[in-house]
Write an enzyme that holds these catalytic residues in place. Structure first.
Site, short mmCIF file in Angstrom:
data_model
loop_
_atom_site.label_atom_id
_atom_site.label_comp_id
_atom_site.label_asym_id
_atom_site.label_seq_id
_atom_site.Cartn_x
_atom_site.Cartn_y
_atom_site.Cartn_z
N MET A 1 -1.05 9.23 12.37
CA MET A 1 -2.23 9.61 11.77
C MET A 1 -2.98 11.01 12.20
SD MET A 1 -3.84 5.93 11.19
CE MET A 1 -3.52 5.51 12.94
N LYS B 1 -4.05 2.74 0.33
CA LYS B 1 -4.88 3.40 1.10
C LYS B 1 -4.46 4.86 1.29
CE LYS B 1 -5.38 -0.57 3.99
NZ LYS B 1 -5.03 -1.08 5.12
N ASP C 1 0.88 -1.16 -0.03
CA ASP C 1 0.01 -0.02 0.12
C ASP C 1 1.02 1.24 -0.04
OD1 ASP C 1 0.53 0.08 2.83
OD2 ASP C 1 -1.12 -1.17 3.29
#
Ligand code: SAH
Length: 477
Positions: free
Chosen positions: A385, A272, A250
């Protein structure tokens, strides 16, 4: 890549070496070992060359080089005299005739360069530094010499002898590859390395008779690729990546790391990005199981560590339920990698007795965390994140009692040549962000020990533009 590496077949082909000294002798030896029909043009020869000549291994023209010499139908030319004008003349004429030419130690006059080699014929490893440093090439060669047992040549002989029979037995290339990998790393190889060639043959015959093509279940390797610097991969990760039939990766995986996987593997991107999932998690889980059932060895390559905000648990849950064998290979998680490369000790006797990794990912516009606990003193808190939710993180921490002077750092693309570190305090960081506009992937570190980075920072990201940006990474797992 400045030069194309190739292996040239010069068996019985006329090759010319101009020069008869020590340097020339080394090149003559090389050409001779590769089966070339070597002519040496030089008024005099070293004793070693004289001996080769006396044995009839080389042809000798005992005179100075003349322009018409290049019309002799040679396949390649090496100029190795101690007179630069002659070497240059040979080079210029050879180029006119479109003949491959090498002038020893003068890359500018060469149309090909000669690598350092590790000779385990028929296995040959060639090393080049593009002419930058023959000494470096030699050092690399020395390391390879010690890594590649001398038995590898004999192992390659066995491969050549059994090649057709193995091919006839295993029609499917995957089965064939599986069989060879088993042979080359198993009992046959061990016997070859021990010098028992006859026994190796017997074992090989038995293995070939016993092996059943088809029907094999593959395997999934859930591999942590680390935060970006390829040097931070584990040996196991590298080995499995180099054996993989399929690599499922990813956005979080840096190009430099993907480049280390097997070149002819199939690559499947299931990227993603924030709010833009190329493939739904359930579909990724199903895909892994499906590929393994086709007998493939699947590397599921993830950034950092697969079990830290990587949804690795969900992926192997499906594999477990479907009876697909798998392994998990840990990786260096972003917090550990970024902190090390930013000079921020995550724990420290004076400043932080614990460290907490949390997700700063927004859900419905808020971050649902135990803020009271995160606001406790003497700890380091790392937010994955968290870039988009930073204003909320700052607000919540201050609201729960963390002083506005608490140091905070944002590490962007940590451990890579593009690494940038932005720092401030809870009170100032939003201004810094507004000004500097950090991009994902960015990791947020809050705690007293962040301030040590001014003393302990050691990694200077070269940020070379020719590296190109690493694939940018979503701000979500
Ligand atoms: N499994 C991964 C984390 C996936 S979550 C791991 O163990 O590292 C994705 C988040 O990780 C990003 O939003 C960012 O906060 C962080 N991250 C991953 N690689 C990073 C890097 N090289 N530099 C800074 N942050 C990184």
């Amino acid at each position: 890549m400045r030069y194309l590496p190739i292996f040239l077949d010069i068996q019985s082909k006329p090759c010319l070496v101009v020069g008869g000294g020590e340097v020339a002798a080394r090149k003559v030896d090389l050409l001779h070992r590769a089966g070339g029909a070597v002519t040496v043009i030089a008024p005099e020869l070293t004793p070693a060359l004289q001996e080769l000549h006396a044995k009839g291994h080389i042809h000798h023209l005992s005179r100075a080089f003349e322009d018409r010499d290049l019309e002799g139908g040679y396949h390649l030319v090496i100029a190795a005299t101690n007179q630069p004008e002659i070497n240059q003349r040979v080079s210029a004429l050879a180029r006119e005739h479109r003949l491959p030419v090498n002038v020893v130690d003068h890359p500018d006059d060469c149309s090909f360069i000669v690598p350092s080699i590790v000779d385990r014929s028929p296995v040959v490893v060639a090393v080049s530094t593009g002419g930058a440093s023959p000494i470096l090439a030699r050092l690399i060669r020395a390391r390879l010499e010690s890594l590649i047992p001398s038995g590898y040549g004999r192992l390659a002989d066995i491969c050549a002898r059994y090649r057709d029979r193995v091919k006839a037995k295993f029609r499917n290339p995957n089965d064939r590859r599986g069989f060879w990998e088993y042979i080359l790393q198993g009992r046959v190889a061990e016997r070859v390395f021990a010098g028992n060639l006859r026994e190796a043959d017997i074992v090989m015959e038995n293995e070939l008779a016993a092996a059943k093509p088809g029907g094999g279940m593959g395997e999934v390797y859930l591999v942590g690729g680390g935060p970006g610097d390829p040097d931070l991969l584990t040996f196991r990760a590298l080995r499995l990546m180099q054996q993989a039939d399929v690599v499922v990766y990813d956005r979080l995986v840096a190009k430099a790391i993907l480049a280390l996987a097997r070149r002819d593997a199939q690559y499947i991107y299931v990227g993603k990005e924030r709010d833009n999932h190329a493939m739904r998690q359930e579909d990724i889980n199903a895909l892994l199981a499906q590929l393994a059932r086709q007998g493939k060895r699947v590397v599921r390559l993830k950034g950092g560590d697969p079990f830290i905000f990587g949804r690795g648990g969900e992926e192997i849950d499906t594999l477990m339920a479907e009876g697909v064998p798998f392994q998990v290979v840990p990786g260096i998680t972003a917090a550990v990698g970024c902190a090390a490369y930013a000079g921020i000790p995550l724990t420290h006797r004076d400043h932080a007795q614990s460290v907490t990794f949390v997700t700063g990912h927004l859900k419905d516009g808020t971050i649902n965390l135990n803020w009271k606990q995160l606001a406790e003193p003497n700890q380091t808190v790392v937010f994955y994140m968290g870039l988009v939710g930073l204003p909320i993180i700052v607000d919540k921490l201050i609201e729960h009692g963390v002083p506005a002077e608490m140091p905070i750092a944002l590490v962007q693309q940590g451990t890579t040549p593009m690494q940038r570190v932005f720092s401030g305090t809870l009170g100032t960081i939003l201004e810094v962000v507004e000004h500097e506009k950090p991009k994902p992937p960015t990791l947020i570190i809050v705690g007293e020990s962040v301030s040590l980075r001014h003393k302990l920072g050691w990694f200077e990201a070269p940020s070379r533009s020719e590296e190109g940006p690493i694939q940018t990474i979503g701000d979500q797992p």
